[in-house]
Design an enzyme around this catalytic site. Structure first.
Site, mmCIF file in Angstrom:
data_model
loop_
_atom_site.group_PDB
_atom_site.id
_atom_site.type_symbol
_atom_site.label_atom_id
_atom_site.label_comp_id
_atom_site.label_asym_id
_atom_site.label_seq_id
_atom_site.Cartn_x
_atom_site.Cartn_y
_atom_site.Cartn_z
ATOM 1 C CG HIS A 189 2.129 7.448 0.690
ATOM 2 N ND1 HIS A 189 1.423 8.777 0.440
ATOM 3 C CD2 HIS A 189 1.015 6.647 0.847
ATOM 4 C CE1 HIS A 189 0.268 8.681 0.670
ATOM 5 N NE2 HIS A 189 -0.057 7.433 1.013
ATOM 6 C CG HIS B 156 -1.763 1.370 1.339
ATOM 7 N ND1 HIS B 156 -3.019 1.153 0.652
ATOM 8 C CD2 HIS B 156 -1.570 2.378 1.836
ATOM 9 C CE1 HIS B 156 -3.599 2.364 1.011
ATOM 10 N NE2 HIS B 156 -2.823 3.070 1.746
ATOM 11 C CE LYS C 271 -2.552 9.341 -2.636
ATOM 12 N NZ LYS C 271 -3.001 8.030 -2.001
#
Ligand SMILES: *[C@@H]1O[C@H](CO)[C@@H](O)[C@H](O)[C@H]1NC(C)=O
Length: 415
Positions: free
Chosen positions: A304, A288, A347
């Protein structure tokens, strides 16, 4: 007083009035004001009737507040029903007030009569934040600031200034992040010195990135090589000064009695599989946060990491749109809050460290997950504040009720 004097006074008053109505001084977020020449709330950007000093006086305030709220919402919309136990104070004692929760767990809840049922049994005796009963084992705010500065200084594998040429192009306000407009014709990375990627921790990290299906609802099945890659990554990062700092801190705080125990726990919390979509074991904290996932609604979830971003951009799979936050650091690592498209999914606000080593990110996220699970964790890097939000995955556990990482990411520090 003659008529002329009266006229003069009226004139002066009108001028003063008009003056105050052309500025946002003391008017930020004021409701629509018919009498004013221009407006000072965030709708004015849309209606194109902002006062000239709106941007300067109100927008930055507004932006940091909104960005925080948006990040909460975007990344953690499921927070109240998935990541936390919203009706219980378990793991939430002394947590800051959060309107999303049906009941609360800090000392004010008694006054307001909105404590969770188990507040008295779990929190009322001044239980430390993270539930450790010996006060010397509790990790204080100050200790988090100190250890994060140490980790920052220890990151000798990070990119040097000349290793990366960033082309961040269009800066947008937080009210525009949902527009899904590509405001930056060029890629984000003009240049990255790929020799960085031959450093052992980078190489081991990059080997892990292609071990995942991005779609949630598609189960991950690791072969023996992929499992070995997880161990190699952990072994390599444990050789670095960054992870040695973190381990010695957590050891001193009685969280782990041996390195072996520490590494095995890291492996579980980050690489252990759980089910985010419909398929058995389709997700993990590592996937993730570092590799990124795509939800059914064509939204990017997680994602990220700057190396992942760079490599996917180079493949033509990431299209950088804009940024709405640029951290105060003038060397790497820095932080960006970005809008981008990843293979057809959007995003809205994705934060990432830029130019940090993989072990640095892994260490800070782990530090926060272990010491402030499910909360905002305040750190200090090179004298600037930085906050990391983590969430625990609460549907299944490993070991003796231990939680997996659901997510971890940088939020904008409070100013
Ligand atoms: C891009 O997305 C499509 C589905 O929209 C998927 O089939 C394809 O595998 C993805 N490509 C990569 C390289 O992830």
């Amino acid at each position: 007083m003659g008529t002329r004097d009266l006229l003069l006074i009226v004139l002066i008053c009108r001028l003063a009035w008009a003056g105050s109505m052309e500025s946002c001084a003391h008017r930020c977020e004021e409701k629509f004001n018919k009498a004013a020449d221009c407006q000072c709330n965030h709708q004015c950007e849309q209606h194109k009737d902002c006062c000239e000093d709106y941007e300067q006086l109100c927008a930055s305030q507004e932006e940091s507040k909104k960005m925080e709220a948006e990040w909460e919402e975007k990344e953690t919309a499921p927070a109240s029903n998935v990541y936390l136990a919203p009706n219980s104070c378990h793991g939430r004692c002394q947590e800051a007030y959060d309107q999303h929760h049906p009941c609360h767990c800090n000392s004010k809840c008694q006054k307001f009569g909105n404590c969770c049922e188990d507040y008295d049994s779990l929190c009322a005796n001044g239980e430390p934040l993270d539930g450790f009963s010996h006060s010397s084992d509790a990790i204080t705010k100050e200790e988090l600031l100190t250890i994060s500065e140490k980790i920052y200084k220890a990151d000798t594998n990070k990119a040097q200034k000349e290793d990366i040429v960033l082309n961040s192009q269009n800066h947008i306000s937080s009210s525009e992040t949902n527009d899904q407009v590509d405001r930056s014709p060029e890629p984000l990375y003009s240049y990255v010195n790929e020799e960085l990627f031959s450093k052992p921790t980078y190489a081991a990290f990059i080997n892990l990135l292609n071990n995942y299906h991005a779609a949630t609802g598609q189960g991950e099945h690791f072969n023996s090589q992929q499992l070995a890659e997880q161990d190699t990554f952990l072994q390599e990062i444990m050789k670095t000064a960054v992870m040695k700092e973190l381990y010695s801190f957590l050891h001193q705080k009685n969280r782990y009695s041996s390195k072996q125990e520490f590494v095995s726990d890291l492996k579980n919390m980050w690489f252990g599989l759980y089910t985010r979509g419909d398929d058995e074991g389709d997700s993990s904290g590592f996937e993730h946060v570092f590799s990124g996932e795509v939800k059914k609604r064509k939204e990017v979830s997680g994602f990220h990491n700057w190396i992942r971003f760079y490599l996917q951009e180079k493949e033509g799979l990431v299209n950088y749109y804009s940024h709405n936050y640029n951290g105060p650091w003038d060397s790497y690592p820095d932080v960006l809050g970005m809008q981008f498209n990843w293979n057809g999914s959007y995003k809205e606000v994705g934060t990432a460290f830029i130019g940090s080593s993989p072990e640095f990110e892994f260490a800070l996220y782990s530090l926060c997950f272990i010491s402030r699970p499910g909360k905002v964790c305040h750190l200090s890097l090179g004298g600037y504040p930085l906050a990391i939000q983590t969430y625990t995955w609460d549907k299944i556990t490993y070991g003796n009720g231990k939680k997996y990482v659901a997510t971890a990411y940088v939020v904008s520090p409070k100013e």
